[in-house]
Design a protein around this motif. Structure first.
Motif, PDB file in Angstrom:
ATOM      1  N   CYS A   1      -6.711   0.774  -2.633  1.00  0.00           N
ATOM      2  CA  CYS A   1      -7.305   1.333  -3.857  1.00  0.00           C
ATOM      3  C   CYS A   1      -8.569   2.124  -3.525  1.00  0.00           C
ATOM      4  O   CYS A   1      -8.826   3.186  -4.115  1.00  0.00           O
ATOM      5  CB  CYS A   1      -7.619   0.224  -4.863  1.00  0.00           C
TER       6      CYS A   1
ATOM      7  N   ILE B   1      -9.719  -1.406  -9.306  1.00  0.00           N
ATOM      8  CA  ILE B   1      -8.333  -1.036  -8.985  1.00  0.00           C
ATOM      9  C   ILE B   1      -8.126   0.431  -9.337  1.00  0.00           C
ATOM     10  O   ILE B   1      -8.791   0.969 -10.226  1.00  0.00           O
ATOM     11  CB  ILE B   1      -7.338  -1.888  -9.808  1.00  0.00           C
ATOM     12  N   THR B   2      -7.200   1.100  -8.651  1.00  0.00           N
ATOM     13  CA  THR B   2      -6.994   2.504  -8.993  1.00  0.00           C
ATOM     14  C   THR B   2      -6.094   2.636 -10.225  1.00  0.00           C
ATOM     15  O   THR B   2      -4.955   2.166 -10.232  1.00  0.00           O
ATOM     16  CB  THR B   2      -6.421   3.338  -7.832  1.00  0.00           C
TER      17      THR B   2
END
Ligand code: 26Q
Length: 807
Positions: free
Chosen positions: A129, A452-453
């Motif tokens: 991420c 988180i992406t």
């Protein structure tokens, strides 16, 4: 500011490129192409479109003469890349149309790609991420790691027990990498240190070559691309010709086999089993290669080594690359003639260390004799580092103590910043593992809460919700996730909530179909999907979830006509192959599933499913389909958690303890949208001092007593009635993670969840507010914090805000 803009691409353009690769890269014609050929051709066509932004980013980085970030990690848990690259290039719809036009099933082509599973769990996925966010933010960065020939093992169940087989992602060509045979460095091991006129010279006994493979990492909208550089071990000489000519073919290939062992396989332990020589060699192998590489890059641009910290920020992902400290000092002193004090201070200004665990068994320590045997020069340098540390601080803390080299202390002393990964965890880092060092170096420990992406964990894995969000608040949220707050205004709007629920239901049907096709399992999309997916570990308390499931089964049995909320309990996760208790928990879960799922009396009300081989790609199907997120670790043990963020973002409220980032998630979504239960970290510590706390908790809970008796008497293992007596006795005798103490409050909160879920409108509202309020957990925010507080690094692309001004 002129951003790289991507020329518009039509499905016809892309299909022409796919056909060109099919013919010229795969050597196939359309009529004979297999799924593999289509997948490779699509990947190569997409990869072509990454190359220009990648070159352009490299050029800008070189021109800026600024800071580069080096993220050193033993693990990068990437998963598949086709969708990721397509989405970042804005070509996801085009790719699908192109393949459809070519008569292919896009979903099948995408699913043909093996997961790059070069990591165990949270720490490895975080690194992936972070790479995505570094590129999205336009921060010049390299990820450095190991190109393992075999990623994390594949999990199969045999009669419910976990079996492991080797993972083989490199059996087929890896579409995304570029081999760099010209970029290689010698890595020495063992041997001895000689004194040459007062100058120490290390003569390693063996040497292997670290050879580079680069994968471009494209950011959102293709505005920037960084490099993930993974090292593969190769022999210094291909084979020993003398042995071969003697007819000793085994001896002839020995150097090659020995070298290649180093990058052969990812260690499958996410905590335990430390102290293995090969693991230490892996750590030094990739760390040394990375430090040699970044020094070469710095010197090739004409830098003065005293100026290194202004151009180089090295982030250590846990202690696994902690030998970076002594390695950088060694190269500065032994190769470049810097004196020791300056070498240490220069290295320290470059280095920073992220701690991911407080579990004592996971803190790396190497037996001193083993360490000295493998890295004799580094052992001496660590003594110099320790001496400098003691001179500077009159600290009580030693790096080498009781015949062990303590990697946490080494990383801490050599870092100018140390960070924890959630607010609670960072406080505990200060108060527990590094309390003394925190006093010696006040201000060094800081917090950077994980993220988180949103590109992978919402945009790409959840198309129905993505569309709804686009239609509701516009399309500029994927790199500015706090815009999701704009959804809150619609939380009272019945039409919006209906559509939100429609999206969830579509994802639940997708999961049901997937399970049917893959495992021939039937689950009811109308039931609540209650999901716990993560590595199996006692502190994560999958066992408590299972005990609650059995207790619920008993209650339904006793009153089958009561108004039960139908549930599907979904488990997913791997146990370290040597972790006996974790494997027993898996076995018990599968054994229990067999009994409960066959019970006609509770069918349709309660079901357990545990699909084999949980991985990133499975998470991408499970998370959007979840109604309820299980985050139930013993308070104080889960450093952060990142799955918890993924569920909340995809509209699944949490049942959880006050642990790790749960605390901050609850603050964001509101206490009324989070199902809290259990002891706090302070209460956990206090309870452990009470005698017989587990037996007393069991005696006080008729429900729990009944469940434990059933398991102990073999109700779920009729062919081997005593199979789980050890597991149950362990709970009664030393329930270190307080499953027994939290059981009742967990059970009760689950009944509150039942009632809340039965009120569908209100539940959907809670789910939508979870999505709306967790934008802060984007890894873009996390990386912005690292860049500001640790690296002093800046973006080389126009900021999002200024792009909007232009637009
Ligand atoms: C160490 C020595 C020898 C062999 C293996 C290891 C080893 C390998 C992996 C030790 C630990 C790990 C991984 C730890 C990990 O994944 N920690 C998780 O990190 C996440 C990201 O910060 C957090 O969200 C989780 O809470 C934390 O458990």
């Amino acid at each position: 500011m002129s951003d790289m803009s991507i020329p518009p691409v039509t499905p016809q353009d892309l299909s022409a490129e796919i056909l060109r690769h099919l013919k010229h890269s795969l050597g196939k014609d359309e009529g004979h192409a297999a799924l593999y050929d289509w997948r490779m051709s699509l990947s190569l066509a997409l990869r072509d479109r990454v190359v220009d932004p990648w070159f352009e980013s490299t050029r800008k980085t070189y021109e800026a003469q600024g800071k580069r970030v080096y993220y050193l990690s033993m693990e990068f848990l990437i998963g598949r890349l086709i969708e990721d690259v397509a989405v970042n290039l804005g070509l996801d719809a085009v790719a699908e149309a192109a393949l459809t036009e070519l008569g292919q099933d896009y979903g099948a082509v995408v699913a043909n790609e093996p997961d790059a599973a070069l990591g165990n769990g949270g720490l490895g996925r975080l690194a992936a991420c972070f790479m995505d966010s570094l590129s999205t933010l336009g921060i010049p960065a390299y990820g450095y790691g190991i190109r393992y020939e075999h990623g994390l093992f594949e999990q199969h169940f045999e009669d419910g027990a976990q079996m492991e087989t080797a993972e083989t992602w490199l059996a087929q060509r890896h579409a995304w990498e570029f081999e760099r045979p010209e970029v290689s460095y010698p890595i020495g091991f063992g041997g001895h240190v000689e004194d040459h006129d007062g100058k120490p010279v290390w003569h390693p006994a063996e040497t292997v070559m670290a050879s580079a493979y680069d994968t471009p990492v494209i950011g959102w909208q293709g505005r920037w691309a960084n490099t993930l550089r993974l090292w593969s071990a190769k022999p210094t000489t291909a084979f020993d010709l003398a042995s071969f000519n003697r007819g000793d073919y085994i001896a002839a290939s020995a150097p090659e086999a020995l070298a290649r062992t180093i990058s052969r396989v990812l260690y499958p332990d996410d905590t335990t089993e430390i102290g293995k020589e090969l693991r230490l060699k892996q750590e030094y192998f990739f760390t040394s290669a990375s430090i040699q590489d970044l020094l070469r890059r710095f010197l090739s641009e004409g830098g003065e080594l005293s100026d290194l910290p202004n151009h180089v920020a090295i982030q250590l992902n846990d202690t696994h690359p902690a030998v970076a400290g002594p390695e950088l000092v060694r190269l500065l002193m032994d190769t470049h003639g810097m004196e020791v004090a300056q070498a240490i201070s220069t290295a320290r200004r470059c280095l920073a260390y992220t701690n991911h665990t407080l579990l004592p068994e996971a803190l790396e320590r190497w037996p001193e004799d083993l360490f000295t045997r493998v890295l004799p020069r580094h052992h001496r340098i660590i003594q110099l580092i320790e001496a400098a540390h003691l001179a500077e601080t009159d600290s009580a803390v030693r790096i080498i103590e009781h015949g062990e080299v303590k990697m946490g202390e080494l990383a801490f002393v050599m870092a100018h910043r140390v960070n924890g990964v959630s607010a609670l965890h960072s406080d505990l880092v200060k108060e527990t593992v590094f309390a003394d060092l925190n006093r010696d170096y006040p201000g060094r420990i800081i917090n950077q809460t994980n993220g988180i992406t949103p590109r992978r964990w919402l945009y790409s894995c959840n198309p129905p919700l993505r569309s709804l969000i686009n239609e509701t608040i516009g399309t500029s949220w994927p790199d500015d996730l706090q815009q999701l707050e704009g959804l809150s205004a619609h939380a009272g709007d019945a039409a919006f909530l209906d559509r939100f629920q429609d999206a969830k239901d579509a994802n639940k049907r997708r999961l049901s179909n997937w399970l049917k096709t893959r495992d021939d399992l039937t689950i009811d999309p109308a039931a609540m999907f209650d999901v716990q997916i993560k590595r199996i570990h006692e502190y994560k308390r999958q066992l408590m979830n299972l005990l609650e499931t059995i207790a619920l089964w008993n209650d339904i049995h006793d009153a089958p006509n009561a108004n039960w909320t139908p549930r599907v309990k979904i488990f997913g996760g791997k146990a370290a192959p040597g972790y006996v208790v974790a494997k027993e928990i898996i076995h018990l879960t599968n054994d229990t599933a067999k009994v409960i799922n066959a019970d006609l009396k509770t069918q349709g009300l309660l079901q357990i499913v545990y699909p084999e081989n949980y991985n990133v790609s499975m998470a991408e199907i499970l998370i959007p389909a979840a109604d309820l997120s299980e985050q139930i670790s013993t308070a104080g043990k889960e450093a952060s958690g990142t799955g918890n963020m993924k569920f909340a973002l995809n509209g699944a409220p949490t049942i959880g303890t006050l642990d790790g980032a749960n605390v901050e998630i609850r603050d964001c979504v509101g206490a009324e949208n989070f199902f809290l239960f259990g002891l706090t970290a302070a209460e956990v510590a206090a309870r452990r001092t009470e005698p017989n706390y587990a037996r007393r908790a069991v005696e006080a809970s008729p429900r729990l007593s009944r469940v434990l008796k059933q398991i102990e008497s073999g109700a779920f293992s009729p062919s081997d009635k005593s199979r789980y007596s050890g597991l149950v006795q362990g709970l009664l005798d030393h329930d270190y993670f307080l499953v027994t103490c939290d059981f009742d409050s967990y059970f009760d909160m689950q009944r509150t969840v039942d009632m809340a879920f039965a009120d569908q409108n209100n539940w959907t509202r809670m789910a939508a507010l979870n999505t709306a309020r967790v934008g802060w957990f984007s890894s873009d925010r996390t990386i912005t914090g690292y860049a500001r507080d640790i690296w002093n690094a800046s973006s080389l692309i126009a900021s999002r805000a200024s792009r909007k001004d232009v637009a």
